[in-house]
Scaffold this motif. Structure first.
Motif, short mmCIF file in Angstrom:
data_model
loop_
_atom_site.label_atom_id
_atom_site.label_comp_id
_atom_site.label_asym_id
_atom_site.label_seq_id
_atom_site.Cartn_x
_atom_site.Cartn_y
_atom_site.Cartn_z
N VAL A 139 1.57 -6.59 -4.95
CA VAL A 139 1.41 -5.46 -5.86
C VAL A 139 0.59 -5.85 -7.08
O VAL A 139 -0.29 -5.11 -7.52
CB VAL A 139 2.80 -4.92 -6.27
N GLN A 140 0.84 -7.04 -7.62
CA GLN A 140 0.13 -7.47 -8.82
C GLN A 140 -1.36 -7.63 -8.55
O GLN A 140 -2.20 -7.25 -9.38
CB GLN A 140 0.72 -8.79 -9.33
N GLU A 141 -1.72 -8.20 -7.39
CA GLU A 141 -3.13 -8.39 -7.07
C GLU A 141 -3.85 -7.06 -6.98
O GLU A 141 -4.96 -6.88 -7.53
CB GLU A 141 -3.28 -9.15 -5.76
N VAL A 142 -3.26 -6.08 -6.30
CA VAL A 142 -3.91 -4.78 -6.14
C VAL A 142 -4.03 -4.07 -7.48
O VAL A 142 -5.06 -3.49 -7.81
CB VAL A 142 -3.15 -3.93 -5.12
N ARG A 143 -2.97 -4.14 -8.29
CA ARG A 143 -3.02 -3.47 -9.60
C ARG A 143 -4.08 -4.11 -10.50
O ARG A 143 -4.77 -3.41 -11.26
CB ARG A 143 -1.65 -3.52 -10.26
N SER A 144 -4.20 -5.43 -10.43
CA SER A 144 -5.23 -6.10 -11.22
C SER A 144 -6.63 -5.68 -10.78
O SER A 144 -7.52 -5.46 -11.61
CB SER A 144 -5.08 -7.62 -11.10
N LEU A 164 0.82 -1.22 0.00
CA LEU A 164 0.00 0.00 0.00
C LEU A 164 0.85 1.27 0.00
O LEU A 164 0.31 2.37 -0.18
CB LEU A 164 -0.95 0.00 1.20
N GLY A 165 2.14 1.14 0.22
CA GLY A 165 3.03 2.28 0.11
C GLY A 165 3.84 2.28 -1.17
O GLY A 165 4.68 3.16 -1.38
N ASP A 166 3.59 1.29 -2.05
CA ASP A 166 4.34 1.18 -3.30
C ASP A 166 3.96 2.34 -4.23
O ASP A 166 2.77 2.58 -4.49
CB ASP A 166 4.03 -0.16 -3.97
N PRO A 167 4.94 3.07 -4.76
CA PRO A 167 4.63 4.22 -5.62
C PRO A 167 3.81 3.84 -6.85
O PRO A 167 2.96 4.62 -7.29
CB PRO A 167 6.02 4.75 -6.02
N VAL A 168 4.05 2.66 -7.42
CA VAL A 168 3.29 2.24 -8.60
C VAL A 168 1.83 2.02 -8.25
O VAL A 168 0.92 2.44 -8.98
CB VAL A 168 3.91 0.97 -9.20
N VAL A 169 1.58 1.38 -7.11
CA VAL A 169 0.20 1.15 -6.67
C VAL A 169 -0.50 2.47 -6.40
O VAL A 169 -1.65 2.69 -6.83
CB VAL A 169 0.18 0.24 -5.42
N LEU A 170 0.18 3.38 -5.70
CA LEU A 170 -0.43 4.68 -5.40
C LEU A 170 -0.70 5.47 -6.68
O LEU A 170 -1.73 6.16 -6.79
CB LEU A 170 0.49 5.47 -4.47
N ALA A 171 0.20 5.36 -7.64
CA ALA A 171 -0.03 6.06 -8.91
C ALA A 171 -1.24 5.47 -9.64
O ALA A 171 -2.02 6.22 -10.25
CB ALA A 171 1.22 5.94 -9.79
N ASP A 172 -1.42 4.15 -9.56
CA ASP A 172 -2.60 3.53 -10.18
C ASP A 172 -3.89 4.00 -9.51
O ASP A 172 -4.89 4.28 -10.18
CB ASP A 172 -2.50 2.01 -10.10
N PHE A 173 -3.88 4.08 -8.18
CA PHE A 173 -5.05 4.58 -7.47
C PHE A 173 -5.42 5.98 -7.97
O PHE A 173 -6.60 6.29 -8.21
CB PHE A 173 -4.79 4.62 -5.97
N GLU A 174 -4.41 6.83 -8.09
CA GLU A 174 -4.67 8.21 -8.51
C GLU A 174 -5.12 8.27 -9.97
O GLU A 174 -6.04 9.02 -10.32
CB GLU A 174 -3.41 9.05 -8.30
N LEU A 175 -4.48 7.46 -10.81
CA LEU A 175 -4.82 7.47 -12.23
C LEU A 175 -6.28 7.07 -12.46
O LEU A 175 -6.97 7.66 -13.31
CB LEU A 175 -3.88 6.53 -12.99
#
Length: 714
Positions: A699-704, A637-648
């Protein structure tokens, strides 16, 4: 003879000022391996009203060590000076020299290396006519290299008032020359696109056309380590600096230092900031159409299918076995390892202890589950792990683990503290110790079951009481099963070394997992009752340790034990009176938004409101005492890629903090078919059922899940 005496007196009178300086301005010095700190004075015209008087702390750093500026940057602490002067004397603020940037991995700090002097101007009161000026200083600083060491010292100095004190004039002049000079630079700033844009015209000639370092005096506003963009346009300097993700203030006016890299004095600018600032907990987003309000979802959550009763039993046994791998269980298991080592070659004692431990675990799980079911039937909104929502229970656990650790370290013996009949009973029935170890393991381990048991615990909460208790009994059996099997397997016992002197060292080593658990429990307590409550419990632990030492130290005489024991019990009583009120208080920010601005506090109403606006919501159901929650929070939940996906994808982020009892969160967990944390749910617009993610995130599960939300959303 009379003539000789007069000549001597005249000579002494002539050299008295010089002797006074030599005798009274001896340096007050503190020397460590990292710094040499010295209290210095500079009074070129003596100590008199209207005359210049400077005091200062000189710090000479060892190579590659540094201390910090007034704004230390991303980490560190500024040096503090507390003066004790005669009445009427007033010490000003530190005249800070221009700092330098100190990058440390992904962080950027501001501080000083090499030779440093922190000068302070002192105002002499009217009418002062003393012979000397006594100065006392308490200084504290944090000195860092690869590690950081808090240091400090008490300094004393007697300054002659009638003679000049200028031994260190050159050092004071050099330090004062390093101060950033205020300039009228026609500076201003504006907040634009998540960044602070600062412009300044009419800067000194020495700075024009050069890249400059920007040092804000107010911490926590900008991202100190972020890449900046700066340029010169017709003599006007402009810099674009990203705002900090943890910004705590939205100042309307700021002061900063501009300096050319490589050293030298900078300049100080002050400027107004034109907003609007992004509000805490929000991300600037484009306006979205507002669809008609949707009815609340009534369908069950879109999650993995809830297991049947037989499957839930099997999952409980497997999950209980895996529970032994959780960090919060390890300290208790170290006690079992000690028991195995002590009875490795006593087959009967080993098997008996394994059975007793298993009984303690299973009975404790069933008893805890029964208590939970009874309280829930009585209307209490509780979930699994509810005992760690009680500050009193967390305090009791911290006290227990502290005493166990002190006992293992050899500070005291339980036999000396317990009444004689209890000590004898304990010696005659060692299986009671094994059973109690099982009870202790359940008390600490039960909140850690969610990563392996989320669905099963949710099912158990909805089943009839006999079936629910059977699932919890299976969970306890699974947790105890590895030790029961090991105690009944002769080959393992023979593989262990025979008892000997190594066991004393091993026993002391096992104290450290206990103390590590105390640190974790105090952190949990700090989330529940704030820093004052945690400090009160720390004091309570110290007092309890004093009692244990006074009453249980081997070899202490009866008189000494009685005397120390009386004092220790009195100290414990006073500490209790001081600590208990703090445990009942709610921390000042308990209901505030989380520290990360992008996360909002959860509420069902806010979720419905955001869904009605066409936005999906990701909710993190968490608690400070949940180790898995903290691991997921700091990694996935602190991964920059995950946070960027949330914002996008315009997904709002909410955090439901279950550290303290919260009936609304408990009810929502029950609606989701869960009974403990962590739980991660995505609420989509349009009335769709919430999607539940696994308890151990990737990370992959959250991004999916985020990508699927884009398809399912409007």
């Amino acid at each position: 003879m009379i003539l000789l005496r007069r000549l001597l007196l005249a000579a002494l009178a002539a050299v008295a000022p010089a002797l006074a300086i030599a005798l009274t301005t001896q340096p007050a010095v503190v020397v460590t391996e990292q710094v040499r700190a010295e209290l210095l004075a500079h009074a070129p015209e003596g100590v008199a009203p209207g005359k210049p008087l400077w005091l200062g702390l000189a710090i000479d750093h060892a190579p590659h060590w540094h201390t910090y500026w007034k704004n230390p940057g991303d980490s560190g602490l500024p040096t503090t000076l507390e003066w004790t002067l005669p009445p009427g004397f007033v010490a000003g603020d530190i005249e800070w020299p221009t700092p330098q940037k100190l990058p440390v991995g992904p962080l950027m700090n501001f501080g000083h290396e090499g030779r440093l002097l922190l000068p302070v101007r002192v105002k002499v009161p009217d009418g002062f006519s003393g012979a000397t000026l006594p100065v006392r200083l308490r200084a504290d600083w944090l000195v860092c290299k690869d590690v950081c060491i808090p240091e400090g010292g008490d300094f004393a100095l007697e300054i002659p008032a009638q003679a000049a004190t200028s031994t260190h004039a050159a050092r004071f002049e050099a330090a004062l020359a390093q101060r950033p000079q205020p300039v009228e630079a026609q500076a201003r700033a504006r907040v634009e696109g998540g960044a602070l844009v600062v412009t300044a015209a009419a800067l000194p000639e020495a700075l024009r056309g050069r890249d400059l370092d920007f040092f804000p005096e107010l911490p926590g506003v900008i991202d100190n380590a972020a890449r900046t963009a700066q340029r010169w346009i017709d003599g006007t300097w402009e810099m674009r600096i990203p705002l900090s993700a943890q910004r705590s203030e939205s100042p309307q006016r700021m002061v900063a230092v501009l300096a050319a890299p490589g050293g030298g004095a900078g300049v100080q600018i002050a400027f107004e900031v034109a907003g609007p600032w992004p509000p805490p907990g929000s991300v600037p987003l484009a306006a979205a159409p507002t669809p008609a309000p949707q009815a609340a979802p009534a369908a069950p959550p879109a999650s993995k299918a809830a297991p049947g009763f037989v499957l839930a039993l099997l999952l409980a046994i497997v999950g209980g076995s895996l529970l032994n791998l959780m960090p919060c269980v390890f300290p208790v298991l170290s006690l079992k390892v000690m028991g195995f080592a002590a009875h490795a070659h006593e087959r009967r004692a080993l098997l008996t202890g394994g059975l007793a431990y298993t009984a303690g675990v299973v009975v404790s799980f069933v008893a805890l589950a029964a208590l939970l079911l009874v309280l829930r039937a009585g209307g209490e909104q509780l979930g699994w792990g509810f005992q760690l929502q009680s500050p009193a229970f967390v305090t009791a656990l911290a006290l227990l683990f502290t005493l166990i650790g002190l006992n293992l370290a050899g500070v005291f013996e339980f036999g000396s503290v317990l009444p004689g009949n209890l000590a004898a009973l304990r010696a005659r029935h060692p299986i009671a110790d094994s059973a109690l170890t099982g009870v202790l393991a359940v008390a600490v381990a039960s909140p850690c079951t969610a990563p392996f048991m989320g669905a099963s615990l949710g099912v158990a909460a909805t089943l009839p009481a006999p079936q629910a208790l059977a699932i919890f009994a299976a969970l306890g059996l699974g947790m105890a099963l590895p030790y029961l099997a090991a105690s009944a397997w002769p080959a393992l016992a023979h593989a262990l070394p025979r008892p000997g002197p190594w066991m004393a060292r091993f026993k002391a080593l096992m104290a450290f997992p206990m103390f590590a658990t105390v640190v974790w429990l105090l952190w949990v307590l700090g989330q529940q009752v704030g820093i004052d409550g945690a400090a009160g419990v720390l004091g309570l632990l110290v007092a309890a340790a004093f009692v244990a030492w006074a009453l249980g130290t081997p070899g202490m005489g009866r008189g000494a034990r009685a005397g120390f024991g009386a004092v220790a019990v009195a100290v414990l009583a006073l500490t209790l009176a001081w600590a208990l009120p703090a445990l009942r208080e709610t921390p000042p920010a308990a209901a505030a938004a989380p520290s990360e601005e992008r996360w909002q506090p959860w509420s069902a109403e806010r979720v419905a409101e955001l869904n009605a606006q066409g936005r999906a919501v990701f909710v993190d159901f968490t608690a400070a005492w949940c180790v898995t929650c903290q691991f997921n929070k700091r990694t996935v939940l602190g991964d920059p890629v995950v946070l960027a996906d949330f914002e996008l994808h315009r997904i709002a982020l909410m955090r439901a903090d279950w550290t303290r009892r919260d009936a609304a969160i408990t009810a929502e967990l029950a609606r989701l078919g869960r009974n403990g944390v962590p739980v991660y749910a995505i609420y989509r617009p349009g009335g769709a059922a919430p999607q539940l993610l696994s308890e151990l995130l990737s990370v992959q599960e959250v991004r999916s899940a985020i990508a699927a939300t884009k398809v399912a959303g409007p």
